[in-house]
Design an enzyme around this catalytic site. Structure first.
Site, mmCIF file in Angstrom:
data_model
loop_
_atom_site.group_PDB
_atom_site.id
_atom_site.type_symbol
_atom_site.label_atom_id
_atom_site.label_comp_id
_atom_site.label_asym_id
_atom_site.label_seq_id
_atom_site.Cartn_x
_atom_site.Cartn_y
_atom_site.Cartn_z
ATOM 1 N N ILE A 10 -2.018 -30.872 -17.704
ATOM 2 C CA ILE A 10 -3.167 -30.990 -16.813
ATOM 3 C C ILE A 10 -3.581 -29.610 -16.309
ATOM 4 O O ILE A 10 -2.757 -28.871 -15.760
ATOM 5 C CB ILE A 10 -2.848 -31.919 -15.633
ATOM 6 N N CYS A 11 -4.864 -29.261 -16.507
ATOM 7 C CA CYS A 11 -5.448 -28.007 -16.046
ATOM 8 C C CYS A 11 -4.627 -26.833 -16.591
ATOM 9 O O CYS A 11 -4.438 -26.720 -17.793
ATOM 10 C CB CYS A 11 -5.543 -28.003 -14.520
ATOM 11 N N GLN A 12 -4.121 -25.969 -15.741
ATOM 12 C CA GLN A 12 -3.295 -24.856 -16.205
ATOM 13 C C GLN A 12 -2.055 -25.369 -16.938
ATOM 14 O O GLN A 12 -1.582 -24.745 -17.895
ATOM 15 C CB GLN A 12 -2.878 -23.981 -15.020
#
Length: 358
Positions: free
Chosen positions: A149-151
């Protein structure tokens, strides 16, 4: 009485508005007094592995999971991972568990000065790698499913490229791949930072500095409008609990380990390494063309932190022939907590994994 101004405001409408605000504020005193401290993380979990401050948790439910391959959730470093299990009616984790998935999550903890020299190699090879190897051994499997998720999606892509045999299926959510799309305001800002001077001066990057950066991307909406709007829900205990729980998550952010921050900013925000090449994790170079396992890429259409085009770039860079996209109508946070997300996202992930687990 005659109205004045282009908004058709009258003295009577102003008086009515003032009285409404007064009643809301009075009711809010009682609402806040009656509220218990807001909490988060509704699903029971147990620690199954640890390396320093990094902990691997397994979520527990009453019935045994039906999925034969565990799903490891890898969240970003910049916020706490309980956003995916925020509350009973807003929990990606709960939705996955209800559909039979066996869900684990990495909690990075809160870095302090002793973590100043942690690198991306530590986070990806030591921590993600250690968690993956623990699950492979515990479940007697060669490979597990990974949800980044994301980074954390960037980290997951790096890990999958370096260890393709250990990742059976890869899911990325709101994950930046092309960091130099024209609408990526956060990346534009980061490209102007003297990151060496910043890290050499501060060591770890303070959470408050990071939070201020994110808030300044939408200053009117995040500094003023939402708190003005809070007045409308002061007499609604449930709505206030939801509001304060989200505020707690926003400001419960860890500091960033200095060296890892330096490497991430230099290689991705400034160097756009997935697109231009040159991403190195320790002594190894990362090539997304080696990510050949099935990929489900989920992005949000109104995401101001990771614009859709930043995520869509994965389609042309990954080496897989089994690539699926889910375009979600919402923002960077709504993809976890909105009512629509609770219906669409867990079901999509579960069905996609189920078709590839036979």
């Amino acid at each position: 009485m005659d109205a004045f101004g282009p908004l058709n405001i009258t003295a009577e409408s102003l008086a009515l508005e003032a009285d409404t605000i007064r009643r809301k504020l009075e009711a809010g005193i009682g609402t806040l007094r009656a509220m218990d401290p807001v909490d988060f993380g509704v699903t029971p979990r147990e620690e199954v592995w640890r390396d320093g401050k990094t902990v691997l948790y397994r979520f527990r439910v009453d019935r045994a999971p039906t999925a034969k391959v565990p799903l490891l959730v890898c969240y970003a470093l910049v916020n706490r991972p309980y956003m995916v299990d925020l509350q009973a009616d807003r929990s990606l984790v709960k939705g996955l568990l209800e559909r039979g998935e066996d869900v684990y999550i990495i909690d990075w903890g809160y870095p302090d000065r002793s973590d100043r020299f942690l690198t991306l190699e530590d986070y990806i090879e030591r921590f993600i790698g250690g968690a993956v190897d623990h699950l492979r051994k515990a479940h007697a499997l060669d490979a597990i499913n990974l949800l980044g998720i994301c980074q954390g999606g960037v980290f997951s892509l790096c890990y999958a490229a370096l260890h393709p045999g250990k990742v059976r299926n890869l899911v990325t959510m709101v994950t930046p791949v092309d960091f130099h799309t024209p609408d990526n305001m956060l990346s534009n800002w980061n490209r102007e930072i003297d990151v060496d001077l910043l890290v050499d001066t501060l060591g770890n990057i303070p959470a408050d500095m990071m939070n201020l950066t994110y808030l300044m991307l939408k200053p009117w909406r995040l500094f003023a409008q939402k708190y003005v709007g809070m007045v409308d829900i002061l007499d609604d205990r449930k709505a206030m609990e939801d509001f304060l729980r989200m505020e707690k998550w926003i400001f419960d952010s860890p500091d960033q380990a200095g060296e890892a921050f330096r490497e991430f900013d230099t290689q991705f925000f400034q160097g756009n390494g997935f697109v231009n090449g040159g991403v190195r994790i320790g002594d190894e170079e990362v090539h997304l063309g080696l990510v050949e396992m099935p990929i489900l890429n989920i992005f949000a259409e109104q995401d101001h932190l990771v614009p859709p085009d930043a995520s869509r770039a994965l389609r042309d860079l990954a080496g897989t022939r089994d690539y699926t996209e889910l375009s979600f109508k919402g923002g960077h946070i709504g993809i976890y907590v909105s009512g629509r997300a609770q219906k669409e996202v867990p079901q999509t992930i579960h069905e996609w994994l189920a078709k590839r687990s036979r």
